[in-house]
Scaffold this motif. Structure first.
Motif, short mmCIF file in Angstrom:
data_model
loop_
_atom_site.label_atom_id
_atom_site.label_comp_id
_atom_site.label_asym_id
_atom_site.label_seq_id
_atom_site.Cartn_x
_atom_site.Cartn_y
_atom_site.Cartn_z
N PRO A 184 0.83 -1.21 0.00
CA PRO A 184 0.00 0.00 0.00
C PRO A 184 0.87 1.27 0.00
O PRO A 184 1.93 1.30 0.60
CB PRO A 184 -0.80 -0.11 1.30
N ASN A 185 0.41 2.29 -0.71
CA ASN A 185 1.12 3.57 -0.70
C ASN A 185 1.01 4.22 0.67
O ASN A 185 0.02 4.04 1.38
CB ASN A 185 0.53 4.50 -1.76
N ASN A 186 2.03 5.00 1.04
CA ASN A 186 1.95 5.79 2.27
C ASN A 186 0.72 6.69 2.22
O ASN A 186 0.46 7.34 1.20
CB ASN A 186 3.20 6.65 2.45
N GLN A 218 -9.05 -10.32 2.25
CA GLN A 218 -8.23 -9.12 2.35
C GLN A 218 -9.07 -7.88 2.65
O GLN A 218 -10.27 -7.84 2.40
CB GLN A 218 -7.45 -8.91 1.05
N CYS A 219 -8.40 -6.87 3.18
CA CYS A 219 -9.06 -5.60 3.47
C CYS A 219 -9.41 -4.88 2.17
O CYS A 219 -8.68 -4.96 1.18
CB CYS A 219 -8.14 -4.69 4.28
N ALA A 220 -10.51 -4.15 2.20
CA ALA A 220 -10.87 -3.30 1.07
C ALA A 220 -10.08 -2.00 1.15
O ALA A 220 -9.78 -1.49 2.23
CB ALA A 220 -12.36 -3.01 1.10
N LYS A 221 -9.73 -1.46 -0.01
CA LYS A 221 -9.05 -0.16 -0.04
C LYS A 221 -10.10 0.95 -0.04
O LYS A 221 -10.94 1.03 -0.93
CB LYS A 221 -8.17 -0.04 -1.28
N VAL A 222 -10.05 1.80 0.98
CA VAL A 222 -10.97 2.93 1.07
C VAL A 222 -10.46 4.10 0.24
O VAL A 222 -11.19 4.71 -0.54
CB VAL A 222 -11.14 3.37 2.54
N MET A 223 -9.19 4.42 0.41
CA MET A 223 -8.60 5.57 -0.27
C MET A 223 -7.16 5.26 -0.65
O MET A 223 -6.42 4.68 0.13
CB MET A 223 -8.61 6.81 0.65
N ASP A 224 -6.79 5.62 -1.87
CA ASP A 224 -5.41 5.47 -2.31
C ASP A 224 -4.66 6.77 -2.08
O ASP A 224 -5.23 7.77 -1.63
CB ASP A 224 -5.35 5.05 -3.77
N PHE A 276 -5.84 11.57 -3.87
CA PHE A 276 -6.31 10.67 -2.82
C PHE A 276 -7.72 10.18 -3.18
O PHE A 276 -8.71 10.57 -2.55
CB PHE A 276 -6.32 11.38 -1.46
N PRO A 277 -7.82 9.31 -4.17
CA PRO A 277 -9.14 8.89 -4.65
C PRO A 277 -9.85 7.96 -3.67
O PRO A 277 -9.29 6.98 -3.19
CB PRO A 277 -8.81 8.15 -5.96
N ILE A 278 -11.09 8.29 -3.37
CA ILE A 278 -11.95 7.41 -2.58
C ILE A 278 -12.52 6.35 -3.52
O ILE A 278 -13.04 6.68 -4.58
CB ILE A 278 -13.10 8.19 -1.92
N GLN A 279 -12.41 5.11 -3.15
CA GLN A 279 -12.89 4.03 -4.01
C GLN A 279 -14.41 4.05 -4.11
O GLN A 279 -15.11 4.46 -3.18
CB GLN A 279 -12.40 2.69 -3.49
N ALA A 280 -14.92 3.59 -5.25
CA ALA A 280 -16.34 3.76 -5.59
C ALA A 280 -17.28 3.21 -4.52
O ALA A 280 -18.28 3.85 -4.18
CB ALA A 280 -16.62 3.08 -6.93
N GLU A 281 -16.97 2.04 -3.96
CA GLU A 281 -17.92 1.45 -3.02
C GLU A 281 -18.03 2.24 -1.71
O GLU A 281 -18.94 2.02 -0.93
CB GLU A 281 -17.54 0.00 -2.71
N PHE A 282 -17.09 3.17 -1.49
CA PHE A 282 -17.14 3.97 -0.27
C PHE A 282 -17.67 5.38 -0.52
O PHE A 282 -17.65 6.22 0.38
CB PHE A 282 -15.75 4.04 0.36
N THR A 283 -18.14 5.65 -1.71
CA THR A 283 -18.70 6.97 -2.04
C THR A 283 -20.21 6.94 -2.06
O THR A 283 -20.85 7.94 -2.33
CB THR A 283 -18.19 7.47 -3.41
N VAL A 284 -20.81 5.79 -1.76
CA VAL A 284 -22.27 5.66 -1.70
C VAL A 284 -22.67 5.26 -0.31
O VAL A 284 -21.85 4.77 0.49
CB VAL A 284 -22.79 4.62 -2.73
N GLY A 285 -23.92 5.46 0.02
CA GLY A 285 -24.42 5.08 1.34
C GLY A 285 -24.45 3.58 1.50
O GLY A 285 -24.55 2.83 0.53
#
Length: 289
Positions: A184-186, A218-224, A276-285
């Motif tokens: 994962p990136n810092n 594995q963990c989901a990525k929330v933000m890169d 710092f992109p928020i991944q799609a699945e975390f941008t919806v309710g």
């Protein structure tokens, strides 16, 4: 990057505190080095003084666990037990969301002694979760339960509490990605889900039973975040001018001086709109998932 002042007021509540926790100290990959100098944290008071000297303000910290629990240990199963039976019941938000749960506070000394006696000092990440964990102490018991899928988590009717844990990416690879690349990136954010069930054998919760379950896989990525390799290639002296204690880092990096007053190339990496992109699945309710 950059030498600006530290200001976390936009993301931290006024009474929020940074809390160093045990069993989560970073370790270099096996076979790389045994020195671990960059993974040995300074005393909390020293860190606070250094931050104030560098940025002109103190970072609010609660150093209780740094002085009363193993400061330099790394053992993920021990951390999970600490999280479930010691840390979560004492969170301020728990007193509001789940008052009965907040009463399940155990004798910390008895719990810590039982925790240390029940598990080895170190455990390879590949061995984590292979065997169920169970131990007891005067006034409580802790155990791990079966893993679950995200659909079960979403359907669970219980208060949801978010805890931000700041660590190094080696631990994220081992305990979030099961040892699998890419690293994962810092500043990237991963999501680790748990379901914690607390039952009691007495009305006053003095015999609390803690069961912790963990999301499978594995963990989901929330933000890169921007690539660390790109950042290192573009560093100039001003980017690390605040890194002078206990020594001037720039002297060992062979960086060019930069006398400009604008953003450096490294700083621009972080200021891009898509840095710092928020991944799609975390941008919806959650109801839309």
């Amino acid at each position: 990057c950059g030498g600006g002042t530290l200001n976390c007021s936009g993301v931290l509540e006024a009474d929020a505190r940074v809390v160093p926790v045990p069993y989560m100290t970073e370790r270099a990959p096996e076979g790389h080095t045994s020195i671990q100098a960059d993974n040995t944290p300074r005393d909390v008071d020293d860190q606070t003084d250094m931050i104030e000297a560098a940025y002109g303000r103190k970072l609010p910290m609660n150093g209780h666990y740094a002085t009363s629990w193993p400061r330099y240990a790394q053992q993920y199963e021990k951390f999970k037990a600490f999280l479930a039976a010691e840390l979560v019941p004492k969170l301020t938000v728990i007193r509001t969301l789940a008052p009965a749960f907040a009463q399940a506070v155990s004798d910390s000394d008895a719990f810590q002694a039982a925790l240390e006696a029940s598990m080895p000092e170190a455990m390879h990440y590949e061995d984590v979760g292979k065997q169920p964990i169970h131990f007891e102490w005067a006034g409580g018991a802790y155990s791990t339960g079966p893993t679950f899928r995200k659909a079960e988590y979403a359907a669970t009717k219980a208060p949801e509490v978010n805890i931000a844990i700041v660590g190094h990416n080696r631990m994220m690879i081992e305990y979030c990605q099961q040892g699998q690349p890419p690293k994962p990136n810092n500043n990237a954010v991963l999501e680790k889900l748990f379901i914690l069930r607390v039952s009691n054998s007495t009305p006053d919760m003095r015999g609390a039973q803690f069961m912790l379950r963990e999301l499978e896989g594995q963990c989901a990525k929330v933000m890169d975040a921007p690539s660390g390799a790109d950042a290192m290639r573009s560093l100039v002296g001003v980017d690390v001018r605040g890194c002078k204690l206990p020594f001037d880092v720039s002297m060992f990096l062979g960086l060019d001086d930069d006398v400009s007053t604008g953003e450096t190339a490294c700083m621009k990496l972080a200021s891009k709109p898509d840095a710092f992109p928020i991944q799609a699945e975390f941008t919806v309710g959650r109801d839309e998932l």
